[in-house]
Write a protein that holds these residues in place. Structure first.
Motif, short mmCIF file in Angstrom:
data_model
loop_
_atom_site.label_atom_id
_atom_site.label_comp_id
_atom_site.label_asym_id
_atom_site.label_seq_id
_atom_site.Cartn_x
_atom_site.Cartn_y
_atom_site.Cartn_z
N ARG A 236 0.82 -1.20 0.00
CA ARG A 236 0.00 0.00 0.00
C ARG A 236 0.87 1.26 0.00
O ARG A 236 2.07 1.21 0.27
CB ARG A 236 -0.95 0.02 1.18
CG ARG A 236 -0.30 0.22 2.54
CD ARG A 236 -1.36 0.58 3.61
NE ARG A 236 -2.37 -0.43 3.77
CZ ARG A 236 -3.65 -0.22 3.49
NH1 ARG A 236 -4.05 0.94 3.00
NH2 ARG A 236 -4.55 -1.19 3.70
N ASP A 280 -4.21 14.56 -1.57
CA ASP A 280 -5.03 13.38 -1.81
C ASP A 280 -5.64 13.43 -3.21
O ASP A 280 -5.62 12.44 -3.96
CB ASP A 280 -6.14 13.27 -0.76
CG ASP A 280 -5.59 12.96 0.62
OD1 ASP A 280 -4.69 12.10 0.72
OD2 ASP A 280 -6.05 13.58 1.59
N PRO A 357 -11.00 9.58 -1.32
CA PRO A 357 -10.07 8.72 -0.56
C PRO A 357 -8.73 9.40 -0.32
O PRO A 357 -8.26 10.21 -1.11
CB PRO A 357 -9.92 7.49 -1.46
CG PRO A 357 -10.29 7.97 -2.83
CD PRO A 357 -11.34 9.01 -2.63
N GLN A 361 -5.38 4.87 1.40
CA GLN A 361 -6.42 3.92 1.00
C GLN A 361 -6.10 3.23 -0.33
O GLN A 361 -6.87 2.39 -0.79
CB GLN A 361 -7.77 4.64 0.88
CG GLN A 361 -8.32 5.14 2.21
CD GLN A 361 -9.57 5.98 2.05
OE1 GLN A 361 -9.61 7.16 2.38
NE2 GLN A 361 -10.62 5.39 1.52
N TYR A 362 -4.97 3.56 -0.94
CA TYR A 362 -4.60 2.99 -2.24
C TYR A 362 -3.62 1.84 -2.03
O TYR A 362 -2.62 1.98 -1.32
CB TYR A 362 -3.96 4.06 -3.13
CG TYR A 362 -4.91 5.15 -3.56
CD1 TYR A 362 -5.40 5.20 -4.86
CD2 TYR A 362 -5.32 6.14 -2.67
CE1 TYR A 362 -6.27 6.21 -5.27
CE2 TYR A 362 -6.18 7.14 -3.06
CZ TYR A 362 -6.66 7.17 -4.35
OH TYR A 362 -7.53 8.17 -4.74
N GLU A 377 -9.44 1.50 -1.69
CA GLU A 377 -10.35 0.98 -0.69
C GLU A 377 -11.26 2.10 -0.20
O GLU A 377 -10.81 3.13 0.28
CB GLU A 377 -9.57 0.40 0.48
CG GLU A 377 -8.68 -0.77 0.09
CD GLU A 377 -7.86 -1.28 1.25
OE1 GLU A 377 -7.57 -0.48 2.16
OE2 GLU A 377 -7.49 -2.46 1.24
N THR A 378 -12.57 1.91 -0.36
CA THR A 378 -13.55 2.89 0.10
C THR A 378 -14.56 2.19 1.00
O THR A 378 -14.54 0.97 1.15
CB THR A 378 -14.29 3.52 -1.10
OG1 THR A 378 -15.15 2.55 -1.70
CG2 THR A 378 -13.31 4.03 -2.15
N ARG A 382 -14.06 -1.60 -3.40
CA ARG A 382 -12.80 -1.22 -4.04
C ARG A 382 -13.05 -0.78 -5.47
O ARG A 382 -13.96 -1.27 -6.14
CB ARG A 382 -11.82 -2.39 -4.04
CG ARG A 382 -11.32 -2.78 -2.66
CD ARG A 382 -10.28 -3.87 -2.75
NE ARG A 382 -9.72 -4.19 -1.44
CZ ARG A 382 -8.76 -5.07 -1.24
NH1 ARG A 382 -8.22 -5.70 -2.27
NH2 ARG A 382 -8.30 -5.30 -0.04
#
Length: 397
Positions: A236, A280, A357, A361-362, A377-378, A382
């Motif tokens: 990640r 972001d 996001p 979260q990636y 990822e939310t 995904r």
């Protein structure tokens, strides 16, 4: 026991206090010992370039300003150490970012696992990072590779003067260093927009690859991957660090975008939303709109403020103009085969749809063919992003 000229105690104490404050936690004991063992000033040239607060750099010479030079050497700031063709081409990274990268790589007794016996550093630079690795792990555990022969020789000399002797090699870091493989840790000191397959192949199963990340739109973030037994890797992104991008042998430059104007229009999307410092949003756009870069123009030649967008690999370009009055409507010009502002608008809209996001979260995976894929990822699951060969990234349909 290493013997080397001691670092000024007061300067190191201040550096440790600054690093601890930025990291928000106490350094592990072996890291504090390493920072005291490795005199940073021995790894810096007599001329440094410091940011001047106006977007440029000012020189700081040891001969004419020894106190200022020494203070800069132990400040928790990046220091430019070399210019090539008028642009910074090598730097000494912020000590806090160097240490944070090593912490993320899981190097040292604090990691709660076996100490790595083979570590590959990519980008020797001044040699400071390699010296920290040696101070924690021992010389025999560390190999380091540098593309620039002059930097490699200087880094090796700095290491020797400080009492360290890792294996220093000159070569293209994109190829890793197969002679010392396999490695339990691979740590880059420059940013990439793709993970070279050689790095994955030279990392043992369960080993880690840590590298700063970049895109044409956003040079920010750090990627940590774990290698699998099947020759793949996954991990990640983390929201820290901005490093110079990897240089390649005989790397050419792309000419200016020159396609004639083809489309004029109006947009309600503020250019500051996509290029105004929201890391972001900019990180997502760097993945979603491959090869697109931006620059602000406040010269007034075209408009009071213009956001200029260019395709780094082609003639396409775009411009979004603020007339100094209306903050809800902006004139748009687009040229070339890529409608870059349309792509940026679609990318930003998708980012908002995903719930805005954050970088952490990636997730990224690399398969055995070297293909890259990102999952965002939310709260609703995904969303996939594919990173094709030769381009930074592109959203999957």
């Amino acid at each position: 026991m290493k013997t080397s000229p001691a670092a000024p105690a007061a300067h190191v104490d201040q550096l440790l206090a600054d690093v601890t404050k930025l990291l928000g936690r106490q350094l592990p004991p072996e890291y504090e010992r390493a920072l005291r063992t490795v005199p940073r000033h021995l790894f810096l040239p007599d001329r440094l370039w410091l940011r001047d607060g106006e977007g440029g750099y000012r020189p700081c010479d040891r001969s004419t300003n020894p106190d200022g030079w020494l203070t800069a050497a132990y400040a928790d700031t990046p220091l430019v150490t070399q210019f090539t063709d008028g642009l910074p081409s090598s730097s000494a990274s912020m000590p806090s970012m160097v240490l944070r990268t090593l912490l993320l790589a899981g190097i040292g007794d604090h990691a709660g696992e076996a100490r790595p016996r083979r570590v590959l550093e990519l980008g020797t630079g001044t040699g400071f990072n390699a010296a920290l690795l040696c101070a924690v792990l021992g010389d025999e555990a560390v190999s380091t590779v540098e593309l620039d022969p002059l930097l490699a020789a200087r880094g090796e000399r700095n290491l020797k003067d400080a009492g360290f002797a890792p294996a220093v090699s000159c070569g293209d870091a994109a190829a890793g260093w197969p002679l010392g493989a396999p490695y339990e840790r691979v740590v880059a000191t420059f940013s990439v927009d793709r993970v070279p397959q050689a790095w994955v192949e030279q990392t043992v199963a369960g080993g880690r690859i840590v590298t700063p990340w970049t895109s044409a739109w956003c040079r920010y973030g750090t990627l940590a991957l774990t290698a699998d037994r099947d020759g793949t890797a996954r991990g990640r992104f983390h929201a820290f660090a901005s490093f110079m991008p990897m240089r390649r042998p005989c790397q050419g430059t792309v000419g200016p975008a020159t396609a004639p104007v083809q489309h004029r229009g109006v947009t309600s999307l503020s250019p500051w939303l996509v290029a105004g410092g929201d890391l972001d949003a900019e990180f997502h756009l760097g993945l979603a709109v491959p090869g697109a870069s931006f620059a602000w123009d406040a010269s007034g030649e075209h408009a009071p403020t213009r956001l200029h967008i260019a395709d780094d690999e082609g003639p396409s370009w775009a411009a979004v103009d603020y007339d100094g009055r209306s903050a809800d409507r902006f004139a748009v010009i687009q040229a070339g085969p890529r409608l870059l502002w349309d792509e940026i608008t679609a990318g930003y809209t998708h980012w908002e749809t995903l719930g805005r996001p954050r970088i952490g979260q990636y997730r990224l995976s690399v398969n055995t063919a070297g293909d890259h894929a990102v999952q965002v990822e939310t709260g609703r699951g995904r969303s996939g992003i594919t990173i094709p060969e030769g381009r930074a990234s592109r959203l999957s349909p």
